[in-house]
Design a protein around this motif. Sequence first.
Motif, PDB file in Angstrom:
ATOM      1  N   UNK A  26      36.015 -16.131  44.683  1.00 30.15           N
ATOM      2  CA  UNK A  26      36.666 -16.520  45.221  1.00 30.15           C
ATOM      3  C   UNK A  26      36.202 -16.830  47.133  1.00 30.15           C
ATOM      4  N   UNK A  27      35.511 -17.991  47.290  1.00 27.53           N
ATOM      5  CA  UNK A  27      34.665 -17.641  48.525  1.00 27.53           C
ATOM      6  C   UNK A  27      35.406 -17.677  49.787  1.00 27.53           C
ATOM      7  N   UNK A  28      36.912 -18.207  49.923  1.00 28.08           N
ATOM      8  CA  UNK A  28      37.688 -18.361  50.732  1.00 28.08           C
ATOM      9  C   UNK A  28      37.942 -16.569  51.096  1.00 28.08           C
ATOM     10  N   UNK A  29      37.499 -15.771  50.293  1.00 26.33           N
ATOM     11  CA  UNK A  29      38.102 -14.354  50.768  1.00 26.33           C
ATOM     12  C   UNK A  29      36.485 -14.253  51.589  1.00 26.33           C
ATOM     13  N   UNK A  30      35.556 -14.400  51.189  1.00 26.49           N
ATOM     14  CA  UNK A  30      34.733 -14.607  51.786  1.00 26.49           C
ATOM     15  C   UNK A  30      35.000 -14.333  53.347  1.00 26.49           C
ATOM     16  N   UNK A  31      35.455 -15.911  53.701  1.00 26.66           N
ATOM     17  CA  UNK A  31      35.340 -16.101  54.851  1.00 26.66           C
ATOM     18  C   UNK A  31      36.316 -14.996  55.883  1.00 26.66           C
ATOM     19  N   UNK A  32      38.005 -14.897  55.120  1.00 26.39           N
ATOM     20  CA  UNK A  32      38.968 -13.963  55.664  1.00 26.39           C
ATOM     21  C   UNK A  32      38.097 -12.398  55.630  1.00 26.39           C
ATOM     22  N   UNK A  33      37.178 -11.973  54.764  1.00 23.18           N
ATOM     23  CA  UNK A  33      36.557 -10.848  55.313  1.00 23.18           C
ATOM     24  C   UNK A  33      35.899 -10.737  56.688  1.00 23.18           C
ATOM     25  N   UNK A  34      35.184 -11.668  56.134  1.00 25.71           N
ATOM     26  CA  UNK A  34      33.645 -12.384  57.921  1.00 25.71           C
ATOM     27  C   UNK A  34      34.524 -12.414  59.025  1.00 25.71           C
ATOM     28  N   UNK A  35      35.607 -13.203  58.524  1.00 27.00           N
ATOM     29  CA  UNK A  35      36.507 -12.997  60.259  1.00 27.00           C
ATOM     30  C   UNK A  35      36.902 -12.037  60.890  1.00 27.00           C
ATOM     31  N   UNK A 243      35.483 -14.348  73.466  1.00 26.23           N
ATOM     32  CA  UNK A 243      35.900 -15.547  73.523  1.00 26.23           C
ATOM     33  C   UNK A 243      35.504 -15.453  71.424  1.00 26.23           C
ATOM     34  N   UNK A 244      34.501 -14.821  71.344  1.00 23.95           N
ATOM     35  CA  UNK A 244      34.665 -14.821  69.469  1.00 23.95           C
ATOM     36  C   UNK A 244      35.829 -14.682  69.034  1.00 23.95           C
ATOM     37  N   UNK A 245      36.950 -13.695  69.160  1.00 25.95           N
ATOM     38  CA  UNK A 245      37.563 -12.954  68.605  1.00 25.95           C
ATOM     39  C   UNK A 245      39.371 -13.919  69.505  1.00 25.95           C
ATOM     40  N   UNK A 246      38.967 -14.113  70.314  1.00 32.19           N
ATOM     41  CA  UNK A 246      39.532 -15.361  70.662  1.00 32.19           C
ATOM     42  C   UNK A 246      39.992 -16.735  69.853  1.00 32.19           C
ATOM     43  N   UNK A 247      38.287 -17.314  69.676  1.00 32.75           N
ATOM     44  CA  UNK A 247      38.309 -18.519  69.079  1.00 32.75           C
ATOM     45  C   UNK A 247      39.305 -18.809  67.277  1.00 32.75           C
ATOM     46  N   UNK A 248      38.938 -16.904  67.047  1.00 34.88           N
ATOM     47  CA  UNK A 248      39.301 -16.962  65.724  1.00 34.88           C
ATOM     48  C   UNK A 248      40.904 -16.671  65.733  1.00 34.88           C
ATOM     49  N   UNK A 249      41.521 -16.395  66.874  1.00 33.13           N
ATOM     50  CA  UNK A 249      42.940 -15.554  66.867  1.00 33.13           C
ATOM     51  C   UNK A 249      43.908 -16.961  67.346  1.00 33.13           C
ATOM     52  N   UNK A 250      43.143 -17.287  68.454  1.00 31.15           N
ATOM     53  CA  UNK A 250      44.417 -18.120  69.390  1.00 31.15           C
ATOM     54  C   UNK A 250      44.549 -19.673  68.631  1.00 31.15           C
ATOM     55  N   UNK A 251      43.961 -20.408  67.566  1.00 33.66           N
ATOM     56  CA  UNK A 251      44.093 -21.091  66.953  1.00 33.66           C
ATOM     57  C   UNK A 251      45.449 -21.217  65.761  1.00 33.66           C
ATOM     58  N   UNK A 252      44.940 -20.095  65.083  1.00 32.72           N
ATOM     59  CA  UNK A 252      45.984 -19.182  63.878  1.00 32.72           C
ATOM     60  C   UNK A 252      47.380 -19.564  64.686  1.00 32.72           C
ATOM     61  N   UNK A 253      47.118 -18.646  66.216  1.00 33.55           N
ATOM     62  CA  UNK A 253      48.873 -17.801  66.688  1.00 33.55           C
ATOM     63  C   UNK A 253      49.169 -19.254  67.320  1.00 33.55           C
ATOM     64  N   UNK A 254      48.695 -20.623  67.520  1.00 29.82           N
ATOM     65  CA  UNK A 254      48.986 -21.383  68.524  1.00 29.82           C
ATOM     66  C   UNK A 254      49.655 -22.979  67.291  1.00 29.82           C
ATOM     67  N   UNK A 255      48.900 -22.363  65.959  1.00 31.18           N
ATOM     68  CA  UNK A 255      50.013 -22.621  64.833  1.00 31.18           C
ATOM     69  C   UNK A 255      51.267 -22.832  64.136  1.00 31.18           C
TER      70      UNK A 255
END
Length: 366
Positions: A26-35, A243-255
């Motif tokens: 599952x390549x999606x798991x890679x993305x979540x782990x890296x993020x 900025x990097x952490x914000x770009x990962x967390x904030x879009x999810x929170x706003x959604x």
Amino acid sequence: MDCLGVQKCQETRECVRTHEPDDSYDHGDQRYIVNFLLIITQLGFCSVYFMFMADNLQQMVEEAHATSNTCRPRKTLVLTSILDIRFYMLTILPFLVLLVFIQNFKLLSFFSTLANITTLGSMALIFEYIIQGIPYPSNLPLVANWKTFLLFFGTAIFTFEGVGMVLPLKNQMKHPQEFSFVLYLGMSLVIIIYICLGTLGYLKFGSDTQVSITLNLPNCWLYQSVKLMYSIGIFFTYALQFHISAEIIIPFAISQVAESWALFVDLSVRTALVCLTCISAILIPRLDLVISLVGSVSSSALALIIPPLLEITTFYSEGMSSVTIAKDIMISILGFLGCIFGTYQALCELAQHSNHSMANSTAVYA
């Protein structure tokens, strides 16, 4: 400072998206782990910046009355604190909250340029001082003990503190195809500066070398200005790392909320994340140990463990050579061992520091 390993890691993530997914992986798991690791790493860097600025601010303020025009070697490195270091962290907090409200990447790039100018100016003055009167190194130990080496591993890996900026910088370039040359050139310059500053600094100050070499500088107006310029550079760099952490967390929170609440949630999350980095710095006000811990836990994963594993899982079916596979496995094993033992040693040192602090507090009340 950018990380070659994570460039491969993140570019491999882009390649993964262009391949058909493998049912067994599952390549999606890679993305979540890296993020997740990117978030931990970037916020860890921000906590370190809090401590760095507070340490230098404390020394500048509490030695201001004794600052002179004559730059003489510092006689003692033990600072009798008037105010606790945590007070200075809380003083910096509101200014950093206002800084991270800036979301314009071009404006952040301007701050980055300003930070680079002040940092380079400070570094030039630091080099000018430490190359003067270097004592003969006959009394310095040739090899440190193994515990120190484990902490060094985390500290060295921590220097890959630009891991999350690789792709954003590449995407902002006018000619992205030239990014590899820029990256290799930048990394080469950074390596040279690190080696020279670390070696000359240790030859100059020996066992008295502080966690931040700025704390070793003489108490005169010239080098007080160096600490100020360096702190200003770190202050603006904080926004870029944040900025990097914000770009990962904030879009999810706003959604998760209605559009009318988007701005409120955005600013609230930014404020909460800055406060989180401040709280982390307050709880563990040991700059050297936090640097080693962040480097061992997350930076080693992003720089050494994940990139070669991603390369194997992505391109193995396309016929990788046995030499490349062996190389990737060895790099991952090295990163894994450094992560385990470096984290263990840093946690042990933190536990000893906490026990020592508690003992001192008990003695005061007794």
